[in-house]
Design a protein around this motif. Structure first.
Motif, PDB file in Angstrom:
ATOM      1  N   VAL A  27     -49.458  12.445   2.198  1.00  0.00           N
ATOM      2  CA  VAL A  27     -49.270  11.341   3.142  1.00  0.00           C
ATOM      3  C   VAL A  27     -50.605  10.866   3.727  1.00  0.00           C
ATOM      4  N   LEU A  28     -51.577  11.757   3.840  1.00  0.00           N
ATOM      5  CA  LEU A  28     -52.890  11.339   4.318  1.00  0.00           C
ATOM      6  C   LEU A  28     -53.544  10.373   3.329  1.00  0.00           C
ATOM      7  N   VAL A  29     -53.408  10.654   2.046  1.00  0.00           N
ATOM      8  CA  VAL A  29     -53.948   9.757   1.021  1.00  0.00           C
ATOM      9  C   VAL A  29     -53.211   8.419   1.072  1.00  0.00           C
ATOM     10  N   GLU A  30     -51.913   8.455   1.331  1.00  0.00           N
ATOM     11  CA  GLU A  30     -51.158   7.206   1.535  1.00  0.00           C
ATOM     12  C   GLU A  30     -51.782   6.415   2.673  1.00  0.00           C
ATOM     13  N   GLY A  31     -52.121   7.095   3.762  1.00  0.00           N
ATOM     14  CA  GLY A  31     -52.706   6.421   4.920  1.00  0.00           C
ATOM     15  C   GLY A  31     -54.036   5.771   4.620  1.00  0.00           C
ATOM     16  N   TYR A  32     -54.952   6.514   4.009  1.00  0.00           N
ATOM     17  CA  TYR A  32     -56.243   5.871   3.753  1.00  0.00           C
ATOM     18  C   TYR A  32     -56.188   4.951   2.551  1.00  0.00           C
ATOM     19  N   LEU A  72     -60.716   9.346   7.956  1.00  0.00           N
ATOM     20  CA  LEU A  72     -59.467   9.937   7.461  1.00  0.00           C
ATOM     21  C   LEU A  72     -59.675  10.818   6.237  1.00  0.00           C
ATOM     22  N   ALA A  73     -60.580  10.443   5.366  1.00  0.00           N
ATOM     23  CA  ALA A  73     -60.738  11.121   4.078  1.00  0.00           C
ATOM     24  C   ALA A  73     -61.715  12.293   4.115  1.00  0.00           C
ATOM     25  N   THR A  74     -62.179  12.667   5.297  1.00  0.00           N
ATOM     26  CA  THR A  74     -63.152  13.745   5.415  1.00  0.00           C
ATOM     27  C   THR A  74     -62.465  15.107   5.432  1.00  0.00           C
ATOM     28  N   ALA A 143     -49.157  11.723   8.735  1.00  0.00           N
ATOM     29  CA  ALA A 143     -50.149  12.721   8.324  1.00  0.00           C
ATOM     30  C   ALA A 143     -50.497  13.643   9.487  1.00  0.00           C
ATOM     31  N   ARG A 144     -50.679  13.049  10.665  1.00  0.00           N
ATOM     32  CA  ARG A 144     -50.975  13.871  11.851  1.00  0.00           C
ATOM     33  C   ARG A 144     -49.811  14.822  12.136  1.00  0.00           C
ATOM     34  N   GLU A 145     -48.584  14.295  12.046  1.00  0.00           N
ATOM     35  CA  GLU A 145     -47.410  15.126  12.293  1.00  0.00           C
ATOM     36  C   GLU A 145     -47.239  16.213  11.231  1.00  0.00           C
TER      37      GLU A 145
END
Length: 183
Positions: A27-32, A72-74, A143-145
């Motif tokens: 989901v983080l990759v979805e975000g960035y 976000l991608a770090t 992603a945070r959740e």
């Protein structure tokens, strides 16, 4: 000559900034990824912007979204290597969006009507960009959740950006914009 493809993502993962790998389905990759799409859509709006000031602002927002994407991608254990305003989103960046919105709305107050996008090509592009920015925000919150390290300024920036894009779309539509039918 260096090749554009690396084959490192063929197994379904992708590299993080400053090392590490994560699933492309994360989901983080979805975000960035949504942030990247927002950058591209701002380019469409910028290419059609008749006003040089608007084009310049949209370019600034594109560059700021590169900062959001880097933040976000770090790799979470390497965030201390980030630089404010270059690879890390700051509260000042959020405040600048708020101040810009306040100025724009004071210059041309928003009408209290539901707006159907599409009055002009630029306003439609900005509304499309706003919708993708909202999706980016939803994915970043998810992603945070899910336990990813998402800074508060990143979440706030994406929220304010979509608000600003709404205001900019109304400005780009001009005075001819008609309210939606209530039938």
């Amino acid at each position: 000559m260096a090749k554009i493809y690396t084959r490192t993502g063929d197994d379904g993962d992708t590299g993080l900034f400053l090392g590490g790998r994560v699933s492309k389905a994360d989901v983080l990759v979805e975000g960035y990824g949504d942030v990247d799409e927002t950058v591209a859509l701002l380019g469409v709006a910028r290419a059609g912007a008749a006003e040089p000031d608007l084009a310049e602002l949209l370019l600034r927002l594109q560059r700021e979204l590169f900062v959001v994407g880097a933040d976000l991608a770090t790799h979470p254990d390497r965030r201390h290597h980030l630089t404010d305003g270059v690879s890390r989103v700051t509260s000042e960046m959020v405040l600048a969006l708020e101040e810009l919105m306040d100025r724009l709305v004071s210059e041309r107050p928003l009408r209290p009507v539901f707006v159907v996008p599409g009055t002009t090509a630029t306003s439609a592009a900005l509304d499309h960009t706003r919708a993708v920015a909202r999706r980016a925000e939803r994915h970043v919150v998810a992603a945070r959740e899910a336990g990813h390290a998402v800074s508060e300024p990143v979440a706030h920036y994406l929220n304010r950006l979509s608000d600003l894009l709404f205001v900019l779309a109304r400005h780009a539509a001009g005075e001819v914009e008609e309210p939606a039918s209530h039938d």
